[in-house]
Each structure stands twice: as structure tokens, then as C-alpha cells.
Design an enzyme around this catalytic site. Structure first.
Site, PDB file in Angstrom:
ATOM      1  CB  ILE A   1       2.614   6.624   5.912  1.00 60.50           C
ATOM      2  CG1 ILE A   1       1.706   5.549   5.292  1.00 60.50           C
ATOM      3  CG2 ILE A   1       3.963   6.648   5.202  1.00 60.50           C
ATOM      4  CD1 ILE A   1       0.290   5.571   5.803  1.00 60.50           C
TER       5      ILE A   1
ATOM      6  NE  ARG B   1      20.445  12.866   4.004  1.00 57.74           N
ATOM      7  CZ  ARG B   1      19.953  12.592   2.801  1.00 57.74           C
ATOM      8  NH1 ARG B   1      18.641  12.541   2.631  1.00 57.74           N
ATOM      9  NH2 ARG B   1      20.746  12.361   1.773  1.00 57.74           N
TER      10      ARG B   1
ATOM     11  CE  LYS C   1      -2.152   7.508  -0.199  1.00 51.84           C
ATOM     12  NZ  LYS C   1      -2.511   8.893   0.106  1.00 51.84           N
TER      13      LYS C   1
ATOM     14  CG  ASP D   1      -1.636  12.335   0.978  1.00 48.69           C
ATOM     15  OD1 ASP D   1      -0.652  11.795   0.456  1.00 48.69           O
ATOM     16  OD2 ASP D   1      -2.069  11.997   2.098  1.00 48.69           O
TER      17      ASP D   1
END
Length: 311
Positions: free
Chosen positions: A16, A39, A92, A169
Site C-alpha cells: 500500500i 526493517r 486503515k 480489509d
């Protein structure tokens, strides 16, 4: 003389962030990408840090962050950001649980930081025109069809099957639009959730919502849609039928296409964040997330065939 863009860091460089946040920031007059905190998946020519504390030490001019990590464990990131006086845009869903989401909002209260709990589908071009059109009309029926293929939008991303996520989602995008455009507050009446035999989150869901009137509100989500993907809302009123298609980007009334603003939703999302920073206000609406939590509380579970990424 125009204000200088706000230096911003992205926390979590996944799909995203690459698909939406990075190109939107690159095109923005309000923000500039100054660093990342991740990371994995670092960006070329952009400084990267292992924590927010390291970010602030290495890039003291950074005043805002966009959190794009998977939802679990975000409260620790929020508390670090608040401790360093950073303003926060939160992708979100805001958290993994309602308790954590409410703790995030509480962490902002009384601080000097601004928090934008984002629902990017609310920034789709037709959402505000639809809201205005519905204000003085009586709603009889609402039908939502939100159907997409998880293999296309989250290829190989196992975190999407963590408890509480799955089809919600994308589905929460539809709920974020409904809670914005419908004139009465929504509650969950009942739900059915379809869980693959090998996953901890549903691949499909059917919800019935209640707005305190006699309107019939039916919501259907599917995360295994092959072929055309559909993100549609149809609302029958006493004065015509409103339809939103393409995830809220297009609008018609009785089949006649309506003019809507021509601006990408993430550009509008970041413009809203800039406005909140300028006015030192936060936007912390959790309504769509609470409806998802209620679906898990009341939902009748049924098991369906095991999910196969290559199926």
C-alpha cells in the site's frame, strides 16, 4: 510566499505504501518524503531507520509520519510518535482490536500531536456528492456488493489472513463510505461469516445493518471474486436511485451519470491530513472499525473450502 512542504516519513514500506503513499507524496505540494522506518523493503536514495526514535535523531526536521504497517501492534508506534511530537497519518484499518484502536485515540488526547485515522475510500470522488444528495431523501433500501480477488490485491501476503482481517480489509472500505453518506447512525443487526478451512479470517461475509428507520440495508463482501471486480453501492430512495460504482469514484442517479470532482482519493486524503496539521485538529472516527468488530461478535460462522493462493 507559499509554505514549505512538511518532511514526512513512511513507517512500513509494503504494497500500500508503494502503490499509493509514495506516488501521492511525490506529487504533493504539502509533503515531501524524507525517510522511511522499516526493517524490510527499503527505498533507494531515501534514508531508512530501525525505529521512530532513530528517525527523530537522524532526521530532526521530520514532523509527520504515515503508518502503513499491518495493523497489529500499532499502539507502540503511536506512543513513540507522540513522545517525539510527531503528527500521524494512520492507514486503515487503524489497529487489530477495538481496544487498541481506542488506546491509540486516547494516546493522542491531551498531546500536541495530530492524528488522522484514515478511511481512504471516503475520499473517493463521488462520496461527498452522494452524501449531499441523500441528506433530504428518505432511504428505503441499500445494497452493497464489494467483491474482489485477494490474490490480485494482496498477493502472497499471509498477514491478510490474521484473525480479524480477511475480507474485512476491503469490506471496511464499503463500511467507511456507508457511515459517511447515510444520514443516520448504523448498527449491526446480524451477520454470516464464511471462513476457509485453513484460515483464521473470513473470505466472505453478509451483513444486515440497521439505521433506526425501516430501511433495508444489506451488505455483501467476497474476497474470492474471479473476473470483474465490483465495489458498488445502490441506494433506493423516495426520490430516485443513487448508485456508487468503482469504489465510490463514480455516481449515477436513476442511471444518469453525475459529475464528480476529478482528483485521486489518496491525494484528497493527504490534503485532508495537511488541513488537520494546519488547524491542529485530529480526525479519529472509528465507526467502520466498530461495525467490523460487531460482525465478529454476532456473526454466524460457516466453514468453506480451504483457500489456495494458486487456486
Amino acid at each position: 510566499m507559499s509554505a514549505q512542504p512538511t518532511p514526512l516519513a513512511i513507517v512500513g514500506v509494503g504494497k500500500i505504501a508503494r502503490d499509493q503513499h509514495i506516488p501521492t507524496i511525490a506529487a504533493s505540494d504539502a509533503f515531501t518524503l524524507a525517510a522511511t522506518v522499516t526493517r524490510h523493503n527499503t527505498l533507494p536514495d531515501v534514508p531508512n531507520y530501525g525505529s521512530i526514535a532513530e528517525l527523530v535523531a537522524g532526521q530532526p526536521k521530520v514532523r509527520a509520519i504515515a503508518i502503513c504497517t499491518p495493523p497489529r501492534g500499532r499502539i507502540a508506534l503511536i506512543r513513540d510518535a507522540v513522545a517525539h511530537g510527531l503528527d500521524i497519518l494512520l492507514e486503515k484499518p487503524p489497529a487489530a482490536t477495538v481496544t487498541e484502536a481506542e488506546a491509540i485515540v486516547a494516546a493522542i488526547a491531551g498531546s500536541d500531536s495530530v492524528l488522522h485515522v484514515t478511511w481512504h475510500s471516503r475520499e473517493a470522488a463521488a462520496v461527498e456528492p452522494a452524501r449531499a444528495w441523500l441528506q433530504d431523501r428518505r432511504i428505503a433500501r441499500v445494497t452493497v456488493s464489494w467483491r474482489e480477488d485477494v490474490r490480485v490485491w494482496h498477493p502472497g501476503q499471509e498477514w491478510i489472513w490474521e484473525p480479524g482481517i480477511g475480507v474485512f480489509d476491503p469490506g471496511i472500505n464499503a463500511l467507511s463510505i456507508l457511515t459517511r453518506i447515510l444520514p443516520h447512525p448504523l448498527s449491526l443487526a446480524r451477520a454470516t461469516l464464511a471462513f476457509p478451512a485453513n484460515k483464521a479470517a473470513p473470505i466472505a461475509a453478509d451483513l444486515v445493518l440497521d439505521d433506526g428507520t425501516d430501511a433495508a440495508i444489506a451488505v455483501g463482501f467476497d474476497f474470492d471474486q474471479r473476473g470483474p471486480q465490483t465495489w458498488d453501492i445502490a441506494i433506493q430512495t423516495d426520490d430516485g436511485v443513487l448508485t456508487l460504482t468503482a469504489g465510490g469514484s463514480a455516481m449515477a442517479v436513476d442511471g444518469v451519470t453525475q459529475a464528480v470532482p476529478d482528483e485521486p482519493e489518496y491525494a484528497r486524503l493527504y490534503a485532508r491530513f495537511a488541513e488537520l496539521i494546519a488547524t491542529r485538529q485530529s480526525d479519529t472516527d472509528l465507526q467502520p472499525f466498530r461495525l467490523v468488530a460487531d460482525a465478529y461478535l454476532l456473526g454466524v460462522r460457516r466453514e468453506v473450502a480451504a483457500f489456495d493462493w494458486n487456486g
